[in-house]
Scaffold this active site. Structure first.
Site, PDB file in Angstrom:
ATOM      1  N   SER A  81      -4.142  11.152   0.328  1.00 40.61           N
ATOM      2  CA  SER A  81      -4.824  10.178  -0.514  1.00 40.61           C
ATOM      3  C   SER A  81      -6.028  10.886  -1.114  1.00 40.61           C
ATOM      4  O   SER A  81      -6.882  11.407  -0.390  1.00 40.61           O
ATOM      5  CB  SER A  81      -5.273   8.973   0.319  1.00 40.61           C
TER       6      SER A  81
ATOM      7  N   ASP B  76      -1.142   2.341  -4.725  1.00 45.24           N
ATOM      8  CA  ASP B  76      -1.537   0.986  -4.334  1.00 45.24           C
ATOM      9  C   ASP B  76      -1.802   0.083  -5.536  1.00 45.24           C
ATOM     10  O   ASP B  76      -1.384  -1.081  -5.552  1.00 45.24           O
ATOM     11  CB  ASP B  76      -2.774   1.035  -3.430  1.00 45.24           C
TER      12      ASP B  76
ATOM     13  N   ASP C 145     -14.051   1.136   0.712  1.00 46.28           N
ATOM     14  CA  ASP C 145     -14.086   0.744  -0.695  1.00 46.28           C
ATOM     15  C   ASP C 145     -13.925  -0.759  -0.901  1.00 46.28           C
ATOM     16  O   ASP C 145     -14.446  -1.313  -1.871  1.00 46.28           O
ATOM     17  CB  ASP C 145     -13.018   1.506  -1.476  1.00 46.28           C
TER      18      ASP C 145
ATOM     19  N   ARG D 185     -17.718   3.468  -6.986  1.00 47.82           N
ATOM     20  CA  ARG D 185     -17.236   2.103  -6.790  1.00 47.82           C
ATOM     21  C   ARG D 185     -18.126   1.038  -7.428  1.00 47.82           C
ATOM     22  O   ARG D 185     -17.619   0.128  -8.082  1.00 47.82           O
ATOM     23  CB  ARG D 185     -17.035   1.803  -5.301  1.00 47.82           C
TER      24      ARG D 185
END
Length: 398
Positions: free
Chosen positions: A175, A14, A124, A95
């Protein structure tokens, strides 16, 4: 002057696709910012080279492993924070750090825009954007994958059409997000919640059924901070890394759960967190020895709320900051050693000791040396049950 966008770059599908998209759609020069939180796997220089090959004008790699462990993993450990009583916030705590570093780089470059590669289904996107908003409210944030409605298939096709150097193919759909605190795996065959995970899902842990014998360890804490392992003084990062290896070999730290995402959907997630699992078990037992009952009970409420806040992307919120103060105070006397036995997927406490222990052998023993005054118990029981007896008088006689 062409504007610049600082992109949180992981090296995956991504964010790799996001580089040429931002260059074309946003007419921007992209600076890829990779934050090393102990991902393992690929070399950071390989990821940096990939960002440049995808069209970034600059690629910055920040080694934040020590910072991550000291400023994010340690507070999570001391809170003993487990979302839904299972998940040790592996991705959730990385994050806000990545967002913090991203804003620092953007501000140093004079960039007014940052970007991330999150989808609209995940947590996220919230963690990044809420953290960025709390740290630098004037920064604009772009989410190419979410805002363009990319599917995984479409992103793979885009990468192939544009010759982007990525590793993800249609044959390897998992993922994966990993750092020194653990590893998170989703999508692919895991989306069928009845199917057991294939063996290739796991990397941090071996099969718990493999008989590799018992590994006994002793962890020492000072005011809630792990400071030594088996009598060897070590940095917190070194302790976490060694426990990941030793506990992982014994299959400790596997989690398979259906999780309530912030956006309102349920998602099947598989986690591996060997060190986090062992450290939390050890700290819990040391707190059992050194923390009074009322504080321990209240801390459970605080831990649950703390975990929810962090999972929901509110690391920098006023309430989370206030709860941090309580947690720090609760660790004041949490000093001592815990011995654990690791085997077949379990980490079992077999011993604990502390100079600040509230355990009194003479009060606890039923043998000679018992100093507990049992004669005082009768009056205590009478008063303790008084309200229940009074309430019972109102019940009708049958």
């Amino acid at each position: 002057m062409t504007r610049r966008v600082a992109l949180a770059y992981s090296g995956g599908l991504d964010t790799s696709v996001a580089i040429p998209w931002l260059a074309a759609e946003a007419s921007a020069e992209v600076v890829a910012v990779t934050v090393d939180v102990g991902q393992g796997g690929e070399d950071m220089e390989t990821i940096r080279a990939r960002a440049l090959a995808c069209g970034a004008v600059e690629a910055v790699v920040i080694d934040a492993r020590e910072r991550f462990v000291e400023e994010y993993c340690l507070p999570t450990l001391q809170a003993r924070a487990l979302y839904m009583d299972q998940y040790p916030l592996v991705s959730a705590i990385s994050r806000p750090l990545i967002a913090q570093v991203l804003t620092e780089v953007a501000q140093s470059l004079g960039a007014g825009t940052v970007a991330h590669g999150c989808t609209g289904k995940g947590n996220d996107q919230v963690r990044f954007e809420v953290s960025i908003g709390a740290l630098a409210p004037d920064l604009k944030c772009i989410a190419p994958v979410r805002d363009s409605g990319w599917t995984r298939e479409r992103a793979i096709q885009f990468a192939e059409d544009n010759g982007l150097p990525i590793d993800v193919t249609r044959g390897s759909p998992y993922s994966v997000d990993q750092n020194v605190w653990g590893r998170a795996i989703e999508t692919g065959s895991l989306e069928d919640i009845w199917l057991a995970p294939d063996a290739d899902v796991f990397q941090y842990t071996c099969d718990p059924a493999a008989d590799l014998g018992v590994d006994e360890i002793v962890i020492e804490f000072a005011r809630g901070v792990p400071v030594s392992l088996d009598g060897r003084s070590m940095s917190l990062l070194s302790i976490v890394e060694e426990l990941n290896r030793r506990a992982g070999v014994r299959g400790v730290g596997r989690i398979d759960m259906v999780e309530d995402r912030l956006v309102g959907i349920k998602s099947r997630e598989v986690y591996e967190a060997p060190a986090a699992t062992v450290l939390m078990a050890a700290l819990r037992e040391l707190e059992n020895v050194t923390t009074d009952r009322d504080t321990a009970r209240f801390k459970k409420l605080v831990s649950d709320r703390w975990a929810d806040l962090v999972y929901d992307g509110l690391w920098f919120s006023p309430l989370k900051t206030a709860l941090d103060s309580f947690i720090a105070e609760s660790q004041k006397w949490v000093t001592g050693e815990v011995r654990l036995s690791m085997h077949a997927g379990f980490a079992l406490t077999t011993g604990r000791r502390s100079d600040h222990s509230l355990y009194d052998f003479n009060l606890a023993t039923y043998d000679n040396g018992d100093s507990f005054d049992q004669s005082s118990a009768r009056g205590f029981v009478e008063l303790w049950g008084l309200s229940s007896r009074l309430a019972a008088r109102r019940r009708p006689v049958v």
